[in-house]
Design a protein around this motif. Sequence first.
Motif, PDB file in Angstrom:
ATOM      1  N   GLU A   1       1.027  -0.560  -0.280  1.00  0.00           N
ATOM      2  CA  GLU A   1      -0.064   0.353  -0.201  1.00  0.00           C
ATOM      3  C   GLU A   1       1.144   1.382   0.340  1.00  0.00           C
ATOM      4  O   GLU A   1       0.207   2.203  -1.060  1.00  0.00           O
TER       5      GLU A   1
ATOM      6  N   ILE B   1      -4.114   7.299   4.157  1.00  0.00           N
ATOM      7  CA  ILE B   1      -4.459   6.539   3.865  1.00  0.00           C
ATOM      8  C   ILE B   1      -6.063   5.562   3.338  1.00  0.00           C
ATOM      9  O   ILE B   1      -6.429   5.437   2.291  1.00  0.00           O
TER      10      ILE B   1
ATOM     11  N   SER C   1      -7.718   5.263  -0.061  1.00  0.00           N
ATOM     12  CA  SER C   1      -8.300   4.191  -0.779  1.00  0.00           C
ATOM     13  C   SER C   1      -9.635   4.919  -1.279  1.00  0.00           C
ATOM     14  O   SER C   1      -9.850   4.117  -2.174  1.00  0.00           O
TER      15      SER C   1
ATOM     16  N   ASP D   1      -8.439   4.872  -4.784  1.00  0.00           N
ATOM     17  CA  ASP D   1      -8.617   3.903  -5.219  1.00  0.00           C
ATOM     18  C   ASP D   1     -10.273   3.651  -5.764  1.00  0.00           C
ATOM     19  O   ASP D   1     -10.371   2.662  -7.255  1.00  0.00           O
TER      20      ASP D   1
END
Length: 99
Positions: free
Chosen positions: A10, A80, A84, A87
């Motif tokens: 990640e 993060i 996310s 994505d």
Amino acid sequence: KSIIPDLIVEGILLTMYDSRTLLAAQVKDQVQKYFSDFLLKTIIPRNVRLSEAPSHGKPIMLYAGRSRGADSYVELAKEIISRSKMDERANLPLKGSAA
């Protein structure tokens, strides 16, 4: 790939970062040079409160929630989550297109 073929990285996180040292700057430069696509923007600094929290049996947010180290982990969580969401949006079908 040979040990855990399904592993997805990640990101790469710099921790215990001390901006006052030449070594830290050199490491950061090298990581940026070779892994810029994976390097997270958030950097976790070297911080006394972060070091003390485990010996008190508490996470940093309960031990010293207003410390520089705690603030950095909040920023990491935001980064993060943001990645996310990006994505997820990238994997959505275009409006009006057949899936």
